[in-house]
Design a protein around this motif. Structure first.
Motif, short mmCIF file in Angstrom:
data_model
loop_
_atom_site.label_atom_id
_atom_site.label_comp_id
_atom_site.label_asym_id
_atom_site.label_seq_id
_atom_site.Cartn_x
_atom_site.Cartn_y
_atom_site.Cartn_z
N ARG A 19 -58.93 77.17 28.35
CA ARG A 19 -57.60 77.53 27.87
C ARG A 19 -56.73 77.88 29.07
N GLY A 20 -55.45 77.50 29.00
CA GLY A 20 -54.53 77.77 30.10
C GLY A 20 -53.10 77.84 29.62
N ARG A 21 -52.19 77.92 30.56
CA ARG A 21 -50.77 78.00 30.23
C ARG A 21 -49.99 77.10 31.18
N HIS A 22 -49.08 76.34 30.59
CA HIS A 22 -48.14 75.52 31.35
C HIS A 22 -46.84 76.32 31.45
N THR A 23 -46.47 76.70 32.67
CA THR A 23 -45.32 77.58 32.86
C THR A 23 -44.01 76.83 33.07
N GLY A 24 -44.07 75.53 33.18
CA GLY A 24 -42.85 74.77 33.42
C GLY A 24 -42.34 74.08 32.17
N PRO A 25 -41.25 73.33 32.31
CA PRO A 25 -40.69 72.61 31.15
C PRO A 25 -41.38 71.26 30.97
N ALA A 26 -41.09 70.62 29.83
CA ALA A 26 -41.49 69.24 29.55
C ALA A 26 -43.00 69.03 29.64
N ALA A 27 -43.76 69.97 29.11
CA ALA A 27 -45.22 69.80 29.12
C ALA A 27 -45.67 68.57 28.34
N PRO A 28 -45.13 68.26 27.14
CA PRO A 28 -45.58 67.04 26.44
C PRO A 28 -45.34 65.77 27.25
N ASP A 29 -44.22 65.70 27.97
CA ASP A 29 -43.96 64.50 28.77
C ASP A 29 -44.96 64.36 29.90
N GLU A 57 -41.38 74.02 18.27
CA GLU A 57 -40.83 73.28 19.41
C GLU A 57 -41.91 73.06 20.45
N GLY A 58 -42.18 71.79 20.76
CA GLY A 58 -43.17 71.45 21.77
C GLY A 58 -44.60 71.54 21.32
N LEU A 80 -51.42 71.83 22.21
CA LEU A 80 -50.34 72.46 22.96
C LEU A 80 -49.55 73.35 22.01
N ALA A 81 -49.53 74.65 22.30
CA ALA A 81 -48.91 75.61 21.40
C ALA A 81 -47.39 75.57 21.53
N GLU A 82 -46.74 76.29 20.65
CA GLU A 82 -45.29 76.36 20.64
C GLU A 82 -44.78 77.07 21.89
N TRP A 83 -43.60 76.69 22.32
CA TRP A 83 -43.01 77.27 23.53
C TRP A 83 -42.73 78.76 23.33
N SER A 84 -43.11 79.55 24.33
CA SER A 84 -42.82 80.98 24.33
C SER A 84 -42.10 81.33 25.63
N GLY A 85 -41.85 82.62 25.82
CA GLY A 85 -41.10 83.04 27.00
C GLY A 85 -41.83 82.79 28.30
N ARG A 86 -43.17 82.77 28.27
CA ARG A 86 -43.95 82.56 29.49
C ARG A 86 -44.46 81.13 29.63
N GLY A 87 -44.07 80.24 28.75
CA GLY A 87 -44.51 78.86 28.83
C GLY A 87 -45.21 78.43 27.56
#
Length: 419
Positions: A19-29, A57-58, A80-87
């Motif tokens: 498990r991890g976190r993507h901190t930037g935008p456009a993770a699905p792309d 969203e996302g 990929l979970a929904e977008w939150s404040g930390r990614g």
């Protein structure tokens, strides 16, 4: 009465979880581009992006399939979970046809492209990065909070390395890339500065875990594995001068091989992989359709048997009711009809049979003769009115009184005078 929470099942040996976190935008792309590239060069066999109506969203799910040596198939599913404040958090579960070989490629590298500053390689509990050194916070309070979070993590293996002295350029490289590739995105390395040794050991005192000076320790996590011993997973010396840390790498690999329960949320992710898998081959689609046909045929057969049993029960009920009515009208005891052995409605048949038999009780015959009829009448009258029995005993019978008067008249006056 207090009850302990249920213990999750043990992680199967064929399963890989991260498990991890993507901190930037456009993770699905990023995922789509990397999966398409890996399919084009033959690294993976195929991938699929699942439609998810009503998701946030996302929020998306991707599936991928690839082969390991000896034609071992791996199926993997990344949510990929929904977008939150930390990614955006991502959960990855993969399952192979054989027990997982840590020397094989990391499933995370089959979905995400790895770069030095990639935004997806962050662990979710402490926020530290995979495949990099993570210095512990300078503030003692923040340091203790980081270690507490690492101790309660159920997904990632946390290793703390103490720098006996300030390392040079070679010593500032992470040791995680030296591990088998299957552990690259499951291990986080924390670095403690020379002056932080006492603070680190104070934070770990509750678990009887101690970080040796100039050494390293593998944190037990939550829950602590039964086979975990602090002495067996601590290394007294780790040279940060480019020397291969064989003892530390062996300790981390042994800890990763210990039986551990599925992490929080891991059971649901594994169930979704096994039961909701959509990326099927032609053979798998044919097998699934055959399984559905067999299941529908079995359900239809069960419904047909149930209908026949209900019909049989209704017919028996109608027969019993008709026999009861005939017996009530004729006043005769009908003979019960035999019931088929083994019928699920046998109890109903017995009940209705008893009802028919008890409804036709024959009346007892009355005795004949005048004297008997008179005695029977007196007995019935005495039974109905107990007081009449007492009054009858006081009043003599009229015939007996007439007889006594006649006897007195025959004796005459002389007899009475003589007395």
């Amino acid at each position: 009465m207090l009850t302990s929470p249920p213990v999750p099942p043990t992680t199967p040996s064929t399963v890989w979880l991260a498990r991890g976190r993507h901190t930037g935008p456009a993770a699905p792309d990023v995922l789509r581009k990397n999966l398409r590239s890996l399919k084009d060069d033959g690294t993976i066999l195929d991938f699929l992006e699942l439609p998810d109506d009503g998701a946030g969203e996302g929020e998306l799910t991707f599936e991928a399939r690839w082969l390991l040596p000896d034609d071992v198939t791996v199926r993997a599913r990344l949510a990929l979970a929904e977008w939150s404040g930390r990614g955006q958090e991502w959960t990855l579960v993969a399952e192979a046809e054989r027990p997982w070989d840590l020397r094989g490629p990391s499933p995370a590298a089959m979905f995400w492209p790895w770069e030095a500053d990639t935004p997806w390689g962050h662990e979710t509990v402490t926020g530290q990065r995979y495949l990099d050194i993570n210095p512990l916070p300078a503030d003692d309070k923040d340091l203790r909070r980081t270690l507490r979070n690492a101790l309660r993590d159920t997904w990632t293996i946390h290793v703390v390395v103490h720098e006996a002295m300030t390392p040079d350029e070679r010593g500032r490289r992470s040791l995680v890339p030296l591990l088998p590739t299957g552990l690259h995105h499951r291990v986080v390395e924390h670095r403690a500065a020379p002056h932080q040794l006492r603070t680190v050991n104070w934070a770990l005192r509750d678990l009887d875990v101690e970080l040796p000076r100039g050494g390293a320790v593998v944190l037990p996590g939550t829950p602590v594995p039964e086979a975990y011993e602090a002495g067996g997973f601590s290394v007294r010396s780790v040279f940060l001068d480019g020397t291969h840390p064989t003892e530390l790498l062996d300790a981390v690999t042994r800890f990763a091989s210990l039986p551990k329960p599925l992490p929080e949320g891991g059971e649901a992710a594994l169930t979704a992989l096994r039961e909701q898998w959509q990326l099927l081959t032609l053979e798998e689609e044919l097998a699934r359709e055959r399984q559905l046909v067999a299941m529908y045929a079995e359900a239809l057969e069960a419904m047909t048997q149930s209908r026949d049993l209900y019909r049989q029960a209704a017919e028996e009920a109608h027969e019993a009711l008709a026999a009861y009515r005939e017996a009530a009208e004729a006043g005769e005891r009908p003979q019960p009809q035999p019931k088929p052995a083994g019928s699920p409605f046998q109890q109903l048949g017995r009940t209705l049979g008893r009802l028919r038999e008890t409804a036709k009780v024959l009346r007892p015959a009355l005795p004949t003769g005048d004297g008997s009829r008179e005695r029977s009448s007196r007995e019935q009258q005495a039974t109905r009115d107990p007081d009449s029995r007492v009054s009858d005993s006081r009043v003599p019978d009229s015939r007996e009184q007439d007889g006594r008067e006649q006897d007195g008249s025959d004796q005459g006056p002389g007899t009475a005078t003589g007395r």
